[in-house]
Design a protein around this motif. Structure first.
Motif, mmCIF file in Angstrom:
data_model
loop_
_atom_site.group_PDB
_atom_site.id
_atom_site.type_symbol
_atom_site.label_atom_id
_atom_site.label_comp_id
_atom_site.label_asym_id
_atom_site.label_seq_id
_atom_site.Cartn_x
_atom_site.Cartn_y
_atom_site.Cartn_z
ATOM 1 N N LYS A 35 0.893 -1.164 0.267
ATOM 2 C CA LYS A 35 0.043 -0.067 0.164
ATOM 3 C C LYS A 35 0.698 1.343 -0.046
ATOM 4 O O LYS A 35 0.469 2.174 -0.525
ATOM 5 N N TRP A 36 1.853 1.202 0.768
ATOM 6 C CA TRP A 36 2.794 2.531 0.644
ATOM 7 C C TRP A 36 3.490 2.623 -0.661
ATOM 8 O O TRP A 36 3.705 3.896 -0.932
ATOM 9 N N TYR B 100 0.390 4.273 -2.651
ATOM 10 C CA TYR B 100 0.232 5.482 -2.203
ATOM 11 C C TYR B 100 1.385 6.828 -2.781
ATOM 12 O O TYR B 100 0.873 7.694 -3.182
ATOM 13 N N ALA C 93 0.363 7.184 -6.482
ATOM 14 C CA ALA C 93 -0.471 8.046 -6.648
ATOM 15 C C ALA C 93 -0.039 9.451 -6.201
ATOM 16 O O ALA C 93 -0.402 10.376 -6.838
ATOM 17 N N LEU C 94 0.764 9.871 -5.294
ATOM 18 C CA LEU C 94 1.339 11.171 -4.935
ATOM 19 C C LEU C 94 2.078 11.612 -6.158
ATOM 20 O O LEU C 94 1.869 12.791 -6.412
#
Length: 589
Positions: A25-26, A29, A32-33
């Motif tokens: 998940k990191w 993320y 996505a960032l």
């Protein structure tokens, strides 16, 4: 599940696929960032170009010009860094998901009943486990994040355009509905086209795999021209499926390019008039809007292209999850872990059918005492091999019970049950590996010394040592470097080193030369000693030595007894089989 209905997207399927990113998940993320930052950098460049023109080039301010150019270089550098991170980690995430998904798929397939493989084409399953899963990686590397990034970029661009000139923005938006409609139609058509492409790829793989495997039959029966024509037909269907996707691309992308050009023309026309007539707009804003309009439409074209990739990935995911959702697994509900069985086997009124309504076994009942050798004979289709398949729980019985040492075999864990049973098949399968690995099957509890000792005990050590590199001789795919008799000897040794409580020989002595037959017979005598053995009989010597012979016909046990007892039965099944099938063999001995 997604289907070939033309629906653009299946969110339930997508949601299920996204769950595979939870362990990462990191990374998810961070990607996505990076996508968010890239959308803002994309707008910042045209803005800097606009202020450079209006505040530096037109006023001829060299100091400002150097400053703005330096700023543009900094933004460009940051955009390159985040673009690298975005592409690298999106692809990394895709490969991690693919690895996990492929492991889950293979693990699930390992537990399938044999019935599933009886009805499934090998080439199609290979396509699912290899190329289809690899296609799913593109959802993350080229589909999902790219589409999200482009959509975000379009929203930011559109908002920035409204902020600077709502008139020019509305002018741009007059063309947007047309391109949006074309994109929507394109996506639906490509969804159906890619479903057809994946079907044709699977058909092509299945055809090629079967013909390569059965090339000997093709050449023996001079079927080369026939199979060549069949391949051409399948290949043409595969080509036609791809041509359809090319056709849709050939229509859509020129339309998208034309729409962009028309939009730029409208900006130049309207913006130029405003500059000449009332100076309400600056030259820098017009140039900035030309850049922004291209940024608005370019992602739209890319989204359509990336959506194709996403569609292919979703079609592949649909196929993969269809296998994962297949409930064709032997229910391992047993809790008893067994070892060193006595070897007592009992069938109690067992009924079984491979296909519903087509009974193969019809109330089979017999008992094998510990250490007994039971031979099963009968005409082709009598149900002999089915008895062996059921004992190993490759299939579930319709009714009745099978007991092992007095325990219902469904109460025993599958792993320990099968560990106590060794099977030697008529058609031996060997992996493309060394003889040693084909014997141990990578079992850490079986050492090379164990294998050599066992080989000496059953009399095949000299045969193996005579091969190049001995136990490290690579037999290649399916053991093609060995004769059928040699492969059979390897399978006997493989069964012997596993030290089973129950041994099954499924016509293991058929179709071998006389030299190998003698070695196999000696090996048989050795490995069947003091353990329960079930022999599907083919050779006379094996039948005569059996403690009991079970005669089957049309799924039923019709006779049972020793060789001598059964020969005394007037017009008996066994006596007829013996006279028809075995008399000539006995006379030649």
């Amino acid at each position: 599940m997604a289907s070939a209905t033309g629906n653009a997207f299946d969110f339930s399927l997508f949601k299920r696929l996204i769950k595979y990113t939870n362990p990462y998940k990191w990374t998810f993320y961070f990607v996505a960032l990076a996508a968010i930052l890239l959308s803002f950098f994309a707008v910042l460049r045209p803005y800097l170009l606009q202020v450079t023109i209006d505040d530096s080039i037109i006023p001829k301010d060299n100091d400002n010009l150097v400053f703005y150019i330096s700023m543009m270089l900094v933004v460009l550098f940051l955009e390159v860094i985040f673009q690298f991170c975005f592409i690298y980690f999106a692809n990394w995430l895709g490969q991690e998901v693919v690895r996990d998904l492929r492991v889950n798929l293979f693990k699930h397939m390992l537990q399938f009943k044999m019935k599933y493989y009886d009805k499934s084409a090998v080439g199609r399953l290979v396509t699912r486990a290899v190329s289809d899963i690899e296609t799913i990686a593109s959802i993350f590397s080229e589909g999902l994040f790219m589409i999200a990034s482009d959509l975000l970029k379009m929203m930011v661009v559109l908002g920035f355009m409204f902020f600077n000139s709502w008139q020019l923005t509305l002018l741009v938006l007059t063309v947007l509905p047309f391109i949006l409609y074309a994109t929507r139609v394109f996506q639906k058509k490509m969804k159906i086209a890619f479903e057809d492409v994946r079907n044709q790829v699977a058909n092509l793989n299945t055809f090629v795999q079967e013909r390569i495997t059965g090339m000997k039959i093709v050449q023996i029966f001079t079927r080369e021209n026939v199979e060549y024509q069949k391949f051409k037909d399948i290949n043409n269907k595969h080509k036609s499926a791809w041509i359809k996707t090319v056709w849709y691309n050939s229509i859509f992308f020129p339309i998208a390019e034309m729409s962009t050009s028309i939009t730029i023309g409208l900006i130049v026309w309207y913006g130029g008039l405003r500059v000449v007539e009332d100076d309400a707009l600056s030259l820098g804003i017009i140039i900035m809007f030309i850049e922004l309009a291209q940024m608005l439409f370019r992602p739209l074209r890319q989204i359509a292209d990336k959506f194709n990739t996403l569609q292919m990935g979703m079609v592949a995911a649909n196929r993969i999850f269809a296998i994962l959702d297949t409930d064709s697994v032997i229910q391992d509900t047993g809790s008893k872990e067994i070892s060193n069985l006595k070897g007592e086997i009992e069938f109690e009124n067992v009924h079984f059918s491979y296909n519903e309504g087509e009974k193969v076994l019809k109330g089979v009942s017999f008992k094998a005492e510990p250490g007994e050798t039971i031979a099963i004979v009968g005409a082709t289709g009598a149900g002999k091999s089915t008895v062996i398949n059921l004992l190993n729980r490759f299939y579930e019985i319709d009714s009745g019970r099978i007991l092992v040492d007095g325990m219902d075999f469904t109460d025993i864990t599958l792993k320990t049950l099968r560990a106590e049973i060794a099977v030697v098949l008529q058609n031996v399968f060997l992996f493309a590996d060394t003889i040693l690995n084909n014997i141990t099957l990578q079992n850490p509890n079986v050492t090379e010394e164990d294998v050599i000792t066992a080989a000496k005990e059953i009399g095949i050590h000299d045969f193996i040592n005579s091969l190049p590199n001995g136990y490290y001789y690579n037999v290649k795919e399916r053991g093609v470097m060995l004769s059928s008799g040699q492969r059979q000897l390897i399978s006997f040794l493989r069964a012997y080193v596993s030290n089973p409580s129950i041994l099954v020989l499924d016509e293991a002595t058929s179709s071998v030369d006389s030299y190998s037959e003698q070695l196999i017979q000696d090996a048989t005598d050795k490995i069947t000693a003091n353990r329960t053995s079930i022999v599907i009989a083919h050779r006379l010597a094996t039948i005569k030595k059996a403690d009991r012979i079970i005669v089957m016909d049309a799924g039923k046990i019709v006779e049972m007894g020793t060789h001598k007892q059964l020969l005394k039965v007037e017009n008996g099944f066994y006596k007829n089989l013996y006279e028809v099938q075995f008399m000539a063999e006995e006379e030649s001995i």
